[in-house]
Scaffold this active site. Structure first.
Site, short mmCIF file in Angstrom:
data_model
loop_
_atom_site.label_atom_id
_atom_site.label_comp_id
_atom_site.label_asym_id
_atom_site.label_seq_id
_atom_site.Cartn_x
_atom_site.Cartn_y
_atom_site.Cartn_z
N PRO A 1 0.83 -1.22 0.00
CA PRO A 1 0.00 0.00 0.00
C PRO A 1 0.87 1.27 0.00
O PRO A 1 1.88 1.33 0.67
CB PRO A 1 -0.81 -0.11 1.29
CG PRO A 1 -0.19 -1.19 2.09
CD PRO A 1 0.68 -2.01 1.20
N GLU A 2 0.48 2.23 -0.81
CA GLU A 2 1.18 3.51 -0.85
C GLU A 2 0.39 4.52 -0.02
O GLU A 2 -0.71 4.22 0.47
CB GLU A 2 1.30 3.97 -2.30
CG GLU A 2 2.20 3.05 -3.12
CD GLU A 2 3.37 3.80 -3.75
OE1 GLU A 2 3.68 4.91 -3.31
OE2 GLU A 2 3.96 3.25 -4.68
N HIS B 1 -4.43 -16.25 8.56
CA HIS B 1 -3.50 -15.12 8.39
C HIS B 1 -3.83 -13.95 9.31
O HIS B 1 -3.25 -12.87 9.16
CB HIS B 1 -3.48 -14.66 6.93
CG HIS B 1 -3.01 -15.72 5.98
ND1 HIS B 1 -1.74 -16.27 6.07
CD2 HIS B 1 -3.63 -16.34 4.96
CE1 HIS B 1 -1.61 -17.19 5.13
NE2 HIS B 1 -2.74 -17.26 4.44
#
Ligand SMILES: [Zn+2]
Length: 276
Positions: free
Chosen positions: A2-3, A93
């Site tokens: 993710p940016e 997860h």
């Protein structure tokens, strides 16, 4: 990975989902994610009965503000948050579960397990790792030519690598650096010391504009990505060069090229971004 715009979109969406929630219990299934305090029991006990009052962001870090603590979280490669009813079965997860008084849970899911969480007493997070090392975020007041230009001017590194360096500017990743340099008509290999003040000014403005547009777009796209489980997905804005290899440049029609710089895919228009 993710940016900044994705992290900002996640921040806003998460805030709507968890603001005011009171933590009753925290389960940690992969202790390595918790970097501070070193004592896991202390981490869990500190969070008990704390209310989430706000979520802030610096660069790509999310900062959960609680009554007496700040929780600094980095998603790294594949970290994700989701809000689920308490009875939802735990997925393999999911590594951290925050249980709320309301019966909801906030879950941290991370296939690669590279994400990190640091818990600080309120007011201390900015003065310690990992936040202390960060340069100004493009949406902060100290994001200016006077704070950033001197660092670029003294560097003989490629401008792309300088912009990726989170101690110079925080929050620019590979996609937005390529986009910013294209929009600034600057070749990624130009050395920092060769750039003029005017060129750096353009880079700073274009970086901010590129990110602001992406944040705006994410803000409108994100709703369709928050599914019934509260999972928050990613979006992709229309890009000029990143992932556009072989396509015509939207400014001049030349073919977009890709090469490796420090092992990262780097996208340019060879006509719009000349080295000299
Ligand atoms: Zn072009």
């Amino acid at each position: 990975m993710p940016e900044l715009p994705e992290v900002e979109t996640i921040r806003k969406s998460l805030l709507e989902l968890v603001k005011g929630e009171i933590i009753t219990k925290v389960d940690v299934y992969w202790p390595k994610i918790i970097k501070r305090p070193a004592d896991l029991l202390q981490f869990k006990e500190s969070l008990q009965n704390e209310k989430i009052t706000d979520i802030k962001r610096k660069g790509k870090f999310l900062i959960f503000e609680l009554d007496h603590y700040s929780l600094v979280s980095h998603l790294r490669m594949e970290g994700k948050y989701g809000v689920y009813p308490a009875e939802t079965e735990k997925d393999k997860h999911t590594h951290v579960i925050f249980h709320f008084e309301s019966g909801h849970t906030l879950r941290y899911h991370d296939v690669r397990k590279f994400g990190t969480m640091h818990l600080f007493p309120k007011g201390e997070a900015s003065y310690a790792m990992p936040l202390i090392q960060l340069g100004p975020d493009p949406f902060e007041v100290n994001y200016s030519l006077s704070t950033i230009y001197p660092k670029i001017k003294k560097s003989s590194r490629a401008i792309k690598n300088i912009l990726l360096d989170q101690t110079v500017i925080s929050g620019l990743g590979n996609i937005y650096v390529d986009e910013t340099l294209f929009r600034s008509s600057i070749h990624p290999l130009r050395k920092g010391r060769t750039l003029t003040e005017e060129e750096v000014m353009v880079i700073l403005q274009e970086a901010q504009a590129t990110l602001a547009e992406a944040v705006e777009q994410g803000g409108t796209t994100i709703r369709s990505y928050v599914n019934s489980h509260g999972d928050i997905g990613m979006f992709q804005q229309e890009l000029f060069v990143y992932g556009q290899t072989g396509s015509p440049c939207k400014k001049c029609g030349s073919e977009i090229e890709k090469f490796k710089l420090s092992n990262r895919g780097t996208h340019i228009c060879p006509s719009c971004q000349r080295i000299s």
